[in-house]
Write a protein that holds these residues in place. Structure first.
Motif, PDB file in Angstrom:
ATOM      1  N   TYR A   1       0.847  -1.200   0.000  1.00 39.21           N
ATOM      2  CA  TYR A   1       0.000   0.000   0.000  1.00 39.21           C
ATOM      3  C   TYR A   1       0.879   1.246   0.000  1.00 39.21           C
ATOM      4  O   TYR A   1       1.750   1.403   0.863  1.00 39.21           O
ATOM      5  N   GLY A   2       0.634   2.126  -0.965  1.00 37.74           N
ATOM      6  CA  GLY A   2       1.276   3.427  -0.975  1.00 37.74           C
ATOM      7  C   GLY A   2       0.539   4.383  -0.056  1.00 37.74           C
ATOM      8  O   GLY A   2      -0.518   4.054   0.504  1.00 37.74           O
ATOM      9  N   VAL A   3       1.075   5.589   0.106  1.00 37.10           N
ATOM     10  CA  VAL A   3       0.438   6.577   0.987  1.00 37.10           C
ATOM     11  C   VAL A   3      -0.992   6.869   0.546  1.00 37.10           C
ATOM     12  O   VAL A   3      -1.890   7.019   1.386  1.00 37.10           O
ATOM     13  N   HIS A   4      -1.231   6.911  -0.753  1.00 37.55           N
ATOM     14  CA  HIS A   4      -2.594   7.198  -1.228  1.00 37.55           C
ATOM     15  C   HIS A   4      -3.556   6.074  -0.852  1.00 37.55           C
ATOM     16  O   HIS A   4      -4.712   6.334  -0.497  1.00 37.55           O
ATOM     17  N   HIS A   5      -3.075   4.842  -0.900  1.00 37.66           N
ATOM     18  CA  HIS A   5      -3.919   3.714  -0.467  1.00 37.66           C
ATOM     19  C   HIS A   5      -4.159   3.766   1.042  1.00 37.66           C
ATOM     20  O   HIS A   5      -5.262   3.452   1.521  1.00 37.66           O
ATOM     21  N   LEU A   6      -3.135   4.122   1.791  1.00 38.13           N
ATOM     22  CA  LEU A   6      -3.248   4.181   3.244  1.00 38.13           C
ATOM     23  C   LEU A   6      -4.198   5.299   3.676  1.00 38.13           C
ATOM     24  O   LEU A   6      -5.001   5.132   4.599  1.00 38.13           O
ATOM     25  N   ASP A   7      -4.095   6.442   3.010  1.00 40.35           N
ATOM     26  CA  ASP A   7      -5.023   7.541   3.309  1.00 40.35           C
ATOM     27  C   ASP A   7      -6.471   7.094   3.061  1.00 40.35           C
ATOM     28  O   ASP A   7      -7.370   7.393   3.855  1.00 40.35           O
ATOM     29  N   GLU A   8      -6.669   6.386   1.971  1.00 41.89           N
ATOM     30  CA  GLU A   8      -8.003   5.877   1.660  1.00 41.89           C
ATOM     31  C   GLU A   8      -8.463   4.891   2.721  1.00 41.89           C
ATOM     32  O   GLU A   8      -9.641   4.909   3.137  1.00 41.89           O
TER      33      GLU A   8
ATOM     34  N   TRP B   1      17.857   0.896  -1.995  1.00 40.58           N
ATOM     35  CA  TRP B   1      17.617   1.329  -3.365  1.00 40.58           C
ATOM     36  C   TRP B   1      16.110   1.438  -3.677  1.00 40.58           C
ATOM     37  O   TRP B   1      15.725   1.692  -4.801  1.00 40.58           O
ATOM     38  N   CYS B   2      15.308   1.220  -2.667  1.00 35.59           N
ATOM     39  CA  CYS B   2      13.856   1.411  -2.765  1.00 35.59           C
ATOM     40  C   CYS B   2      13.371   1.763  -1.346  1.00 35.59           C
ATOM     41  O   CYS B   2      12.660   0.989  -0.697  1.00 35.59           O
ATOM     42  N   PRO B   3      13.769   2.936  -0.841  1.00 34.98           N
ATOM     43  CA  PRO B   3      13.586   3.249   0.581  1.00 34.98           C
ATOM     44  C   PRO B   3      12.166   3.587   1.014  1.00 34.98           C
ATOM     45  O   PRO B   3      11.832   3.421   2.181  1.00 34.98           O
ATOM     46  N   ARG B   4      11.346   4.065   0.118  1.00 31.47           N
ATOM     47  CA  ARG B   4       9.940   4.384   0.425  1.00 31.47           C
ATOM     48  C   ARG B   4       9.822   5.217   1.706  1.00 31.47           C
ATOM     49  O   ARG B   4       9.040   4.899   2.619  1.00 31.47           O
ATOM     50  N   ASN B   5      10.575   6.305   1.759  1.00 28.39           N
ATOM     51  CA  ASN B   5      10.588   7.132   2.962  1.00 28.39           C
ATOM     52  C   ASN B   5       9.230   7.758   3.270  1.00 28.39           C
ATOM     53  O   ASN B   5       8.893   7.965   4.442  1.00 28.39           O
ATOM     54  N   ASP B   6       8.449   8.039   2.237  1.00 31.05           N
ATOM     55  CA  ASP B   6       7.129   8.638   2.478  1.00 31.05           C
ATOM     56  C   ASP B   6       6.214   7.662   3.219  1.00 31.05           C
ATOM     57  O   ASP B   6       5.490   8.050   4.152  1.00 31.05           O
ATOM     58  N   ILE B   7       6.264   6.390   2.824  1.00 27.69           N
ATOM     59  CA  ILE B   7       5.437   5.374   3.489  1.00 27.69           C
ATOM     60  C   ILE B   7       5.962   5.122   4.897  1.00 27.69           C
ATOM     61  O   ILE B   7       5.183   4.985   5.849  1.00 27.69           O
ATOM     62  N   ALA B   8       7.278   5.060   5.038  1.00 28.64           N
ATOM     63  CA  ALA B   8       7.884   4.838   6.354  1.00 28.64           C
ATOM     64  C   ALA B   8       7.451   5.931   7.324  1.00 28.64           C
ATOM     65  O   ALA B   8       7.108   5.651   8.489  1.00 28.64           O
ATOM     66  N   GLU B   9       7.460   7.167   6.864  1.00 22.49           N
ATOM     67  CA  GLU B   9       7.070   8.291   7.723  1.00 22.49           C
ATOM     68  C   GLU B   9       5.587   8.208   8.092  1.00 22.49           C
ATOM     69  O   GLU B   9       5.205   8.427   9.247  1.00 22.49           O
ATOM     70  N   TRP B  10       4.751   7.866   7.123  1.00 23.82           N
ATOM     71  CA  TRP B  10       3.307   7.740   7.368  1.00 23.82           C
ATOM     72  C   TRP B  10       3.053   6.686   8.433  1.00 23.82           C
ATOM     73  O   TRP B  10       2.271   6.896   9.367  1.00 23.82           O
TER      74      TRP B  10
END
Length: 291
Positions: free
Chosen positions: A145-152, A183-192
């Motif tokens: 799940y990306g941030v947009h999926h999590l927000d939903e 090489w695929c850190p996904r910092n936005d999801i980690a922060e969320w």
């Protein structure tokens, strides 16, 4: 940072504790799964990450029983596959996974991917919430799940609370599992996730070996007297994630758990910060809400 051991856990929003190191069984053949999981138990792992789509839940269950470890000491995860993305499909999959693994309850059930569209994601989540209420599952979460999926999902939870009778009736997000490595850190999801105390699980934490041999990784492995895989698993732990390394090779299963006798310095952690987005697995995280 906190001193970790193989017994370290993360307290989930559900109230249960999950071991901070997991053993992955993705693409492990059904007939090899029991042996690999048994080997993992022998060297100290207590957390097994499976999925209906892996077709090896039975082998995991067999290894759990053969280990003679108390059920309460083993953490078992499965996932609702893309083909089970409906309310009825999810309800049926919970029953099938319980039966296939031979368990009375599943510690963690994830939605394997966000595919299916908004209404379907809400229906599947509702089915998992009901399974928790019925005692079949202890904790629930999502995968890829990306941030947009999590927000939903947060909106769906609020809607379900209104529809089902109040606070807590919409379910609790305990975990999001994604491909995560330098090489695929996904910092936005980690922060969320961090802001909400949601465990961020990292699959493919050693990048399937695709980055072995890179100078920065070789240098760190040499400096600390560790394998490149051990350096990457340690990176994940120090980030606060829950890495899920996988292997069917006994020596590597053991090595991947021997990551508690060293600590990467802040400077060395910084050398593994890359402005790069190079996943080596599928990438549903980027899928749109209509997909």
């Amino acid at each position: 940072m906190a001193a970790y051991s193989i017994n370290s856990t993360f307290k989930l929003n559900s109230g249960y504790e999950i071991p901070r190191l997991g053993f992955g069984v993705y693409q492990t053949p059904p007939d090899a799964t029991e042996k690999a999981v048994s080997e993992a138990f022998n060297v100290g792992y207590r957390h097994v990450d499976s999925a209906a789509a892996y077709r090896n839940e039975a082998g995991c269950g067999n290894a759990m029983r053969a280990s003679k470890l108390p059920r309460s000491e083993i953490y078992f995860t499965s996932k609702i596959p893309s083909g089970g993305m409906s309310y009825a499909g999810a309800k049926a999959q919970v029953e099938t996974s319980l039966k296939t693994a031979g368990l009375d309850y599943i510690d963690l059930m994830l939605i394997h991917s966000p595919y299916g569209g908004s209404a379907t994601r809400k229906d599947v989540w509702k089915a998992l919430v009901e399974a928790v209420e019925e005692g079949k599952i202890r904790s629930i979460g999502v995968s890829n799940y990306g941030v947009h999926h999590l927000d939903e999902l947060e909106k769906h939870i609020a809607e379900l609370e209104a529809e089902r009778g109040g606070k807590g009736k919409g379910g609790i997000i305990s975990v999001n599992q994604c491909e995560v490595h330098p090489w695929c850190p996904r910092n936005d999801i980690a922060e969320w996730c961090a802001k909400r105390n949601i465990a961020f699980e990292a699959y493919a934490p050693v990048v399937r070996g695709a980055r072995f041999g890179e100078k920065c990784l070789v240098n760190l492995a040499t400096k600390y007297g560790k394998t490149e895989a051990q350096v990457l698993i340690r990176w994940s732990l120090q980030k606060g994630y829950v890495p899920l390394p996988k292997s069917v090779t006994p020596s590597r299963i053991k090595e991947n758990a021997e990551v508690y006798d060293f600590e990467l310095s802040k400077e060395d952690m910084d050398t593994l910060e890359f402005d790069e987005y190079s996943p080596v697995c599928w990438d549903p995280v980027k899928s749109g809400l209509d997909n």
